[in-house]
Design an enzyme around this catalytic site. Structure first.
Site, PDB file in Angstrom:
ATOM      1  N   ASP A 574      22.971  26.093  74.420  1.00 44.32           N
ATOM      2  CA  ASP A 574      21.761  25.330  74.167  1.00 44.32           C
ATOM      3  C   ASP A 574      21.601  24.355  75.332  1.00 44.32           C
ATOM      4  OD1 ASP A 574      19.559  24.262  72.849  1.00 44.32           O
ATOM      5  OD2 ASP A 574      20.768  22.751  71.844  1.00 44.32           O
ATOM      6  N   ASP A 961      24.692  22.005  70.000  1.00 44.51           N
ATOM      7  CA  ASP A 961      24.989  20.706  69.403  1.00 44.51           C
ATOM      8  C   ASP A 961      24.749  20.697  67.905  1.00 44.51           C
ATOM      9  OD1 ASP A 961      22.279  20.879  69.423  1.00 44.51           O
ATOM     10  OD2 ASP A 961      21.906  18.935  70.352  1.00 44.51           O
ATOM     11  N   ASP A 965      20.978  25.377  65.659  1.00 48.70           N
ATOM     12  CA  ASP A 965      21.801  26.414  66.273  1.00 48.70           C
ATOM     13  C   ASP A 965      22.715  27.107  65.263  1.00 48.70           C
ATOM     14  OD1 ASP A 965      20.755  25.852  68.799  1.00 48.70           O
ATOM     15  OD2 ASP A 965      22.232  24.281  69.157  1.00 48.70           O
TER      16      ASP A 965
END
Length: 1255
Positions: A574, A961, A965
């Site tokens: 990410d 993080d 996700d």
């Protein structure tokens, strides 16, 4: 409450606590399967498809990745039209055709063309521009595509369903979208004859039959079970796509209410009815099935099990009408269906855990070995192994019990809530809540939401980090009638319009306010429960912890433990919060200078943007635009004040802090009609720092308070489709007002006056986005007269139109200090890096170049639609490089980009979606192989990208993080979360250092763990071979090793060497090659067999040589017991002791995957200590030791010979392991490939693909 018929003995009947909780209020009675007609029809409820996100423009700001909710964590998977498992009991013919299907759970037989490949009439070549005429039926390919038939079919056994005249099904295939779970449910009753045979077999075999059929449950089902229709069966067999096999009991409870109270209303019936059948019959009883805490109830009309969590009350249409809550009778009915509102994990008792552990095949083998050793009078050894087994079982039980207890404490939450029942408020336990209950959320004692709910009145600020990993507070507002209509409990995703009213179970309450604070003491913030127990989002989170998806990593099939991180081929990152810092810093503001119509220089603080005193301002500059830009930054945000702290989007926080202003929230107003006056009545106020007199000189003379106060009268929140937010603002002392808008630069083109844009708009925007800056545009409009009522009634489309463009707010997203170094280290170790983000594609490319994720000088091509969009199968793509090229070069390359050598691809989410759905498989594979940046990716698309990479045989990692996700973290072979939030349970690794420095550490440790696993495997195999060789030679002469010799070898030599061998740390530098992951590879087996052969030769030399000595003591033949004290025994025992020690040295691998063995101090000490003690036994053992080990006298010369022989074996083994055996393995591999080319080892797909693309 179940059927009284015979049940299969020995079957696991673990019934979920949610079903048990239903039974406490149900009395027993005669349960028959009849249905009674009821003269009523089912009312219809409208279900609206999910709103698609708009994210097509190149310069669009970061996409709102769905919503900060559980949707991204647990409903991330796209519908799947196929399954790869071969199910034992599924009968395709049992399935009746249906007209429609649920979105969250469905039977797949009707829409799956079994055994056929997805048809593609014409493939689409993006480079050549040929268009595809048909969408792929399945979204892409899968690495686990089954080579065997999808379903193993048996001859269908059908019976007529009593009272319906239709064929009843005996098995059902279900796909639960939210769990990505495919199961087959097959109905059975117990055969009396089979049960008798089972009991006889168990008794006559002294329990051995029970163990065998416990380990082979399919055999037990065939023996004791008789297939029955689902509506008549007493128990079912459940098998999922991973081959996991479970037997569950059907639980029946009395009910006596209509079917629609259980299954809800449908828009249309997808099942046929006879003329004399009711479409909403009374169900005399309910038949429940719980699997992995997912509750299914049998639908008598559809003749199948349906999810209970899909239910939605057809009366949930108007917010005011559902505020009345439930009466006691309705609450009792719903508790029968949905159970208690508890996430209560079933905990096995210690005796149950003990039985499960003791009956494991490994411990059964140990018990058999203990019996065998005892019969052979190896009592000491048997006792030691017994105690070791007891310690092992005890340790396992303690750890299992502790883990389950900790998980139970995390998942279980109970509190008291105020609930509206029968028109009165009463205090009840949260476990008593059922869907439809109305309860108070503004109760100060309520710290988190007890169930999934919908906010009806008041407002809340909540922390949803438990679900999203993002600690940004989220504001919740009361539901509307429209949001009630959009609420769909059967959908796998949640509409964004519903999410802002939805209160997820387990999320923490930061603040809850009453709707009429200070005006009515009885007015409270209200919420209605919509899902309870394990049906909630928190229940899904706990379920994902209890039942993780099995990994198909190859080594799992061959060994008990491994770290998959050692085989990573690609790692997806990410961007925001992972590669870059969490927050964005304001670089400055660039406003429009009039009449030049060009941007100003960067104004890097609020005093530069607008000086507090008039005399400090440049008289040649029109500061009205500066003032409007500053006021936009001070008011156009979604911040909230909780305990004197500003909470909200980090970007809004940074933007507001740039102004230096203060912010105050005011109490909400009761209703609009009370405010019909000329005085503005804001919801919140922004004030400048004391002493600053912006615009005071223009304040009306009638104003009594010269202080500037900007009151926010109405807010239009950020909407991902519009990509902007706006506020209606009034200023104290003024009759008019202003509208301030901020959002993505592209959206301003359609809502601002064209003559307000500067001439260098596009150039400046491109300049900043290509360099990785985040750009937010702002605009304004003046309203002559404005009050609170007018503002409240203002429509968004009216407010956000005919605006004047003000300028850009520029944010910089700095790379974390460790990012570039880690990316370079991964590049040096031949691990591919991919960026997967929801941010702007040009910003993502810039960040990727800055951190060396892609080559700064290489072409990076971006595809965009020149015809159609991602929903159009006939769309046409064009690939273009945003880098400035030489004058003679053309950035637009319609030809095949694979003709280039040094290039990469940056793909946006909409293009990725189109390529997956409509592009040819070859183009999809090439895009996956060359794509380095995937931008504008939704959580669902991040997850799908991981799966597509895995389908190319990549071992894929994902590092994020935690914010949106979760799906990708769960799907990846190795998921690394840079968040301590509870959502990090989606990832097997959680870093407490919030940067990507943990990624190479995981790879290093993974590679070291892989190598250690093989070292230990080879050492234990070689230990067995050495001992087997010694015993075989001694058996040939009627001798054997003694009890204490066995004990010394196993406990004092092999055990410490095997343990400390694994303590060698990972090598600090990653190399380009990866360790093998297959136990049956030539690299593993040939050296192992070679070491076994060397050990045999060494022992054979010693065995033959000792027999030629003049002092040789031969074994004495004794038919009663083995003779231990003889020269052959002493020779082989002492020689093998050195072999066990030296084998540890030879097989302990060091660089490039592990540190040098000399750095492993415990291992070195163990080797030295055991070697010295073995030498002591060889040369000068004490009398007590000679007697204990039953050693015989030998000459000194022969003792030296044995030591030299052992050392010579060490030297030969060391050289052969490091050089000879590896060369032999390669030679045999080449010979194998030459003789049997058709059996050549199949290379990974991505390697073959990349080689083809280089040709």
């Amino acid at each position: 409450m179940g059927d009284s018929g015979p049940q299969p003995i020995g079957f696991s009947r673990k019934i979920s606590s949610s079903i048990n909780r239903r039974n406490h209020a149900v009395s027993s009675g005669n349960l028959n399967g009849s249905l009674h007609r009821r003269d009523s029809s089912i009312s219809n409820t409208s279900f609206v498809p999910d709103v698609e996100m708009a994210h097509e423009e190149v310069f669009a700001g970061p996409m709102s990745e769905s919503v900060p909710s559980s949707v991204t964590g647990f409903a991330h998977r796209r519908s799947r039209a196929d399954s790869v498992a071969s199910f034992t009991y599924f009968q395709e013919d049992d399935e009746s055709p249906e007209l429609s299907e649920d979105q969250a759970v469905r039977d797949e037989e009707e829409d799956t063309d079994y055994g056929k490949e997805p048809r593609e009439d014409i493939e689409y070549d993006l480079e050549s521009g040929i268009r595809s005429l048909q969408r792929r039926k399945s979204s892409g390919f899968s690495k686990s595509t089954a080579e065997e038939p999808l379903l193993h079919r048996h001859d269908s056994t059908k019976t007529d369903a009593s009272g319906f005249g239709r064929v009843a099904r005996s098995s059902q295939k279900i796909y639960v979208v939210s769990e990505d779970l495919t199961v087959v449910v097959a109905g059975f009753n117990t055969k009396p004859l089979g049960l008798i045979l089972y009991l006889i077999f168990c008794i006559l075999s002294l329990g051995l039959g029970y163990l065998i059929l416990r380990w082979l449950p399919r055999w037990r089902v065939h023996l004791t079970g008789s297939p029955k229709p689902l509506r008549e069966c007493n128990w079912v067999v459940i098998e999922n796509q991973w081959g996991e096999f479970t037997v569950q009991e059907i639980v029946k409870i009395q009910y006596g209410h209509v079917a629609s109270t259980v299954f809800g209303s449908r828009e249309k019936k997808n099942y046929s009815l006879d003329d004399d059948e009711d479409d909403d019959p009374i169900m005399t009883h309910l038949r429940f099935l719980d699997y992995r805490y997912i509750s299914f109830c049998f639908h008598p009309l559809k003749d199948k099990f349906a999810l209970c969590s899909n239910w939605k009350d057809p009366n949930w249409t108007y917010v005011k009408s559902i505020r009345a809550g439930l009466d006691s009778d309705e609450r009792h009915r719903r508790q029968q269906v949905f159970g208690k509102n508890q996430i209560d994990i079933h905990q096995k008792s210690i005796p149950q855990l003990l039985v499960d552990e003791a009956f494991h095949p490994f411990y059964v083998f140990q018990i058999a070995s203990l019996i065998l050793w005892s019969l052979d009078e190896y009592y000491y050894y048997a006792v030691c192994i017994f105690f070791i087994s007891v310690v092992s079982i005890t340790t396992t039980l303690i750890e299992t019990r502790s883990t389950m207890k900790r998980l139970h404490e995390i998942s279980r939450f109970e509190c008291e809530v105020r609930v509206l029942r029968n028109g009165f408020w009463r205090q009840v336990e949260s476990g008593e809540l059922v869907p439809g209950d109305v309860y108070e959320v503004s109760d100060p004692s309520l710290t988190q939401f007890p169930c999934d709910s919908l906010l009806l009145a008041g407002d809340c600020i909540v922390n949803e980090s438990m679900l999203t990993g993002e600690s940004v507070p989220v504001s919740k507002v009361p539901a509307t009638d429209e949001s009630l209509r959009l609420l769909s409990m059967s959908s796998s995703t949640m509409n964004p319009e519903v999410v802002k009213h939805f209160l997820f179970s387990g999320t923490k309450i930061i603040r809850a306010r009453r709707p009429q604070e200070g005006q009515d003491d009885e007015a409270v913030a209200l919420a209605i429960a919509v899902r309870t127990g394990f049906d909630t989002t928190k229940g899904a989170l706990v379920r994902s912890m209890l039942f993780p998806k099995p990994s198909d990593f190859k080594f799992y099939k061959d060994a008990f433990r491994v770290n998959v991180g050692g085989k990573l081929d690609v790692i997806c990152f990410d961007k925001t919060g992972t590669l870059t810092e969490d927050g964005l810093d304001v670089l400055g503001v660039r406003v429009v200078r009039r009449p030049a119509m060009r941007f100003s220089d960067v104004l890097d603080d609020s005093s530069t943007l607008l000086s507090g005193a008039t005399y400090e301002r440049d008289p040649t500059v029109d500061y009205r635009i500066h003032k409007a830009a500053l006021y936009t930054m001070a008011t156009c945000h979604s911040l909230r004040v909780v305990g004197d702290e500003l909470l909200g989007d980090p970007l809004d926080v940074k933007m507001f802090e740039f102004t230096g202003w203060s912010f105050e929230e005011l109490a909400q107003k009761a209703n609009v009609t009370d405010q019909e006056d000329d005085q503005n009545s804001p919801l919140s106020i922004a004030r400048p720092p004391p002493g600053l007199d912006y615009g005071v000189d223009k304040m009306p003379r009638s104003a009594t308070n010269p202080q500037i106060e900007l009151g926010i009268l109405k807010s239009f929140e950020f909407v991902s489709q519009l990509r902007r937010a706006s506020v209606v603002v009034g200023q104290s002392g003024f009759s008019g007002g202003e509208i301030y808008v901020k959002g993505a630069p592209e959206c301003m083109v359609n809502i601002c006056r064209q003559d307000s844009f500067p001439v260098d708009y596009d150039d400046l925007l491109s300049f900043y986005t290509q360099r990785g800056f985040r750009v937010i545009a702002c605009a304004t409009k003046h309203i002559e007269t404005l009050n609170w009522t007018k503002a409240e009634n203002m429509r968004r489309q009216d407010a956000e139109s005919d605006l004047d463009f003000l300028g850009f707010i520029i944010f910089e997203n700095k790379l974390k200090a460790s990012t570039t170094g880690v990316i370079d280290e991964l590049d040096d170790s031949n691990i591919r890096k991919v960026m997967c983000t929801g941010d702007n594609i040009l910003t993502a490319i810039s960040v990727a170049r800055e951190c060396h994720l892609i080559d700064r000088t290489a072409h990076c091509f971006i595809p965009h639609f020149v015809d159609g969009d991602y929903r159009d199968p006939q769309a046409l793509l064009k690939w273009q490089s945003p880098l400035p090229l030489a004058a003679e070069a053309d950035a637009s390359l319609p030809y095949d980009v694979s003709s280039l050598r040094n290039y990469s691809l940056a793909v946006s989410g909409d293009v990725f979606r189109w390529v997956v759905d409509f592009g040819s498989e070859d183009v999809l594979k090439r895009t996956l192989a060359r794509g380095q940046v995937f931008a504008r990716m939704s959580p669902d698309e991040k997850h799908e990208l991981v799966e597509k990479l895995q389908s190319l045989d990549y071992c894929c990692g994902f590092c994020g993080d935690g914010a949106n996700d979760c799906g990708a973290l769960k799907a990846a072979d190795v998921g690394i979360s840079l968040s301590e939030a509870e959502a990090s349970v989606a990832a097997p690794f959680t870093s407490r250092v919030f940067d990507i420095s943990c990624v190479p550490e995981v790879v290093r440790e993974g590679r070291a763990a892989l190598v250690t696993s093989f070292c230990c495997f080879k050492y234990m195999s070689l230990y067995s071979a050495i001992q087997f060789t010694s015993v075989s030679f001694l058996y040939a002469s009627a001798s054997n090793l003694g009890d204490f010799q066995f004990l010394f070898i196993d406990i004092f030599l092999v055990l410490p060497v095997a343990i400390f061998m694994g303590w060698t740390g990972a090598y600090p530098t990653l190399c380009r090659k990866r360790p093998t992951a297959s136990l049956v590879s030539r690299k593993v087996l040939i050296p192992l067999l070679g070491q076994v052969l060397l050990c045999i030769i060494i022992q054979l030399v010693g065995f033959e040589f000792v027999q030629r000595q003049i002092w040789f003591i031969p074994p004495q033949l004794d038919t009663q017991k083995s003779n231990i004290k003889n020269s052959e025994n002493t020779t082989l025992f002492l020689l093998s002791c050195f072999q066990y020690i030296f084998s540890g040295i030879v097989l302990s691998v060091g660089p490039p995957f592990r540190q040098s063995t000399q750095n492993n101090l415990p291992f070195v000490v163990t080797i030295v200590a055991t070697s010295l003690f073995s030498a002591y036994m060889l040369f000068d053992p004490g009398a007590w030791l000679s007697n204990l080990m039953q050693l015989t006298e030998m000459s000194f010369d022969f003792k030296v010979f044995l030591l030299v022989l052992a050392l010579g074996g060490l030297a030969c083994a060391w050289i052969a392991e490091r050089r000879g055996f590896l060369w032999l393995a390669r030679l045999l591999g080449m010979l194998h490939d030459k003789l049997w080319p058709h059996r050549r080892k199949k290379r990974k797909q991505y390697k073959r693909l990349l080689e083809e693309m280089r040709m």
